[in-house]
Design an enzyme around this catalytic site. Sequence first.
Site, PDB file in Angstrom:
ATOM      1  CE  LYS A 142      51.279  43.754  33.538  1.00 48.54           C
ATOM      2  NZ  LYS A 142      52.049  42.608  33.983  1.00 48.54           N
ATOM      3  CD  GLU A 150      35.737  39.779  34.336  1.00 51.46           C
ATOM      4  OE1 GLU A 150      36.505  40.272  33.465  1.00 51.46           O
ATOM      5  OE2 GLU A 150      35.839  38.615  34.744  1.00 51.46           O
ATOM      6  N   GLY A 189      50.130  41.570  37.752  1.00 52.75           N
ATOM      7  CA  GLY A 189      48.874  42.074  38.317  1.00 52.75           C
ATOM      8  C   GLY A 189      48.742  41.771  39.804  1.00 52.75           C
ATOM      9  NE  ARG A 190      50.269  35.573  40.069  1.00 50.10           N
ATOM     10  CZ  ARG A 190      50.299  35.465  38.742  1.00 50.10           C
ATOM     11  NH1 ARG A 190      49.446  36.145  38.006  1.00 50.10           N
ATOM     12  NH2 ARG A 190      51.195  34.704  38.143  1.00 50.10           N
ATOM     13  CD  GLU A 213      46.005  35.056  38.149  1.00 50.27           C
ATOM     14  OE1 GLU A 213      46.638  36.114  38.272  1.00 50.27           O
ATOM     15  OE2 GLU A 213      44.794  35.031  37.850  1.00 50.27           O
ATOM     16  CG  HIS A 217      31.553  29.470  65.876  1.00 50.26           C
ATOM     17  ND1 HIS A 217      31.191  28.892  67.067  1.00 50.26           N
ATOM     18  CD2 HIS A 217      32.444  30.452  66.191  1.00 50.26           C
ATOM     19  CE1 HIS A 217      31.800  29.522  68.069  1.00 50.26           C
ATOM     20  NE2 HIS A 217      32.577  30.471  67.548  1.00 50.26           N
ATOM     21  CE  LYS A 222      41.257  36.665  31.499  1.00 52.65           C
ATOM     22  NZ  LYS A 222      42.469  37.480  31.460  1.00 52.65           N
TER      23      LYS A 222
HETATM   24  O1  F6P Z   1      42.263  36.837  34.555  1.00 52.95           O
HETATM   25  C1  F6P Z   1      43.411  36.914  35.316  1.00 52.95           C
HETATM   26  C2  F6P Z   1      44.023  38.281  35.293  1.00 52.95           C
HETATM   27  O2  F6P Z   1      44.730  38.462  34.126  1.00 52.95           O
HETATM   28  C3  F6P Z   1      44.885  38.495  36.511  1.00 52.95           C
HETATM   29  O3  F6P Z   1      46.150  37.991  36.360  1.00 52.95           O
HETATM   30  C4  F6P Z   1      44.806  39.965  36.690  1.00 52.95           C
HETATM   31  O4  F6P Z   1      45.177  40.364  37.975  1.00 52.95           O
HETATM   32  C5  F6P Z   1      43.344  40.206  36.399  1.00 52.95           C
HETATM   33  O5  F6P Z   1      43.047  39.307  35.366  1.00 52.95           O
HETATM   34  C6  F6P Z   1      42.993  41.598  35.982  1.00 52.95           C
HETATM   35  O6  F6P Z   1      43.726  41.995  34.863  1.00 52.95           O
HETATM   36  P1  F6P Z   1      43.882  43.506  34.441  1.00 52.95           P
HETATM   37  O7  F6P Z   1      44.564  44.239  35.551  1.00 52.95           O
HETATM   38  O8  F6P Z   1      44.689  43.480  33.196  1.00 52.95           O
HETATM   39  O9  F6P Z   1      42.503  44.039  34.222  1.00 52.95           O
END
Ligand code: F6P
Length: 521
Positions: free
Chosen positions: A189, A195, A248-249, A334, A364, A492
């Site tokens: 987003k 990452e 995002g979620r 979140e 289990h 972060k």
């Molecule tokens: O670190 C949390 C977050 O901002 C989430 O809310 C989001 O889903 C995820 O990182 C990934 O963010 P993006 O879609 O901007 O890469």
Amino acid sequence: MVHFSDKLGRLQILATQMIGISDLFKTEPNRLKNFVHREGPLRADFSKQAISENTLEALINLAKDCQLEDWRERFFAGEKINTSEDRAVLHPVLRGVGGTKSDRKDVKDMRARMREFADKFRRGRTYKAIVHIGIGGSDLGPRLVADAMAASQKSKFDLRFAENVDGASINDALEGLEPKSTLVIVVSKSFTTQETRMNAETARAWLAKDLGDKAGKNFIAVTANRDGAEEFGIKSDQIFDFWDWVGGRYSVWSAVGLSLQLAFGPDAFDEFLDGAAAMDKHFKTQPFETNLPVLMALTGVWNRNVLGYTSLAVIPYSRRLRKLSAFLQQLEMESNGKSAGRDGKMTDLTCPVIWGDEGTNGQHAFFQWLHQGTPGAPVDFVAVLKDHEKQPDHHAALLANCFAQSEALMIGKPEYKVREELTAAGMPERQIDEIAPQKTFPGNRPSTTITLDELSPSALGHLIAVYEHKVFVQGVIWGVNSFDQWGVELGKVLAKSILAEFDGAEGSHDPSTEALIGMVK
Ligand code: F6P
């Protein structure tokens, strides 16, 4: 503004008058009728919650006192209810309440473009694999849905995911693939996520090594930050947009689901959207007494705030739903894992820890604790009635285990019964005193059982949407903004500066962190 904790009084009195869950079935002849409700393929049974009919009425009054009706209207009307980020929260628009036909031109155009792209991609012979790169909301939804859709149809492509910054994630995703027949989809987003950018760089280098200048053709971005994606070097016509009003979620319904459309086809994806739209309509129109997300939220509030449970276990009795608890960890924690209210006042006892694993595996492992540990945890059992695997014996055993666990948690096994059994087996009295308490099950442990008639894309849409709305309702009751996530920022920022310090930049930390950094240097 009256705070939520001020409104708990009546509920706390009711808690002192509670009888056991099993006994409620005797005193409330209409319990099943009042506590089991359905929307399409999704049926939820709340009758094994430690909630009497009186308690339910009081909980519904609590929701009304918290102006839930008003909030629900403001949410669907597209008001900027994400106040700390000054944004509307419009993910239901992506599925269009009552069908996939949203009125918004930007959404319609995006849908048409996704379908056109997917049709061409699926007809062509160029591609064999899709690598979806993203993390958090840009990963968990698509991953859960990809697994679950495989119940009703096979993916036409080898669909893989890379999320973690650990090199193992992208290495595993690319392992054995051929660059020219692989489409890489970078989903972010913000297009700033460390990452995702690193994994995207690595994947791009992997493509370029083989394809040279033509690598760009196999590289797509999905983002709400078009400029960021272009600056990263992705061509304008290779970018699919979504909008800042999609959290995002809550984004799997947008172009974030492109890889699902490619793998399973646009029709399956539309069916998924329609399932969620049916749940939107249900949430919007049903009275609270039969409203599934409202009831899920209220039972959660009762368990967390009145009975004091600190966690909720989510156990899908379905291998294909095994990512559900991980998905819900982000969705719920979140969204509502916050201590400051929307009004800036401190609040407490919000979202419980969400955790779980697939049944029967969990039986289990941690079920020992669920049955006899303290304080235990309420459970959401999720089961699929239809056998998609054509293994009827396995499926019968799976369902029997699911239903047995919720029954066992509720009825328990009293000590006098254990003593009777041990006496009948000839155990000496002194030994019985030691062993009987260890074999006793306290019971009266609450659970909800959610069943899906089948694991169709539509049922899956219902399931995800019911949890989304549950989270919204709980946020309203707890007075928190469910749509921001300030709590992820501090780590972060520190990670960025520590990474620079590995390369010699100056930094100042506590002695423990200094020592850790020193080991890497
Ligand atoms: O670190 C949390 C977050 O901002 C989430 O809310 C989001 O889903 C995820 O990182 C990934 O963010 P993006 O879609 O901007 O890469």
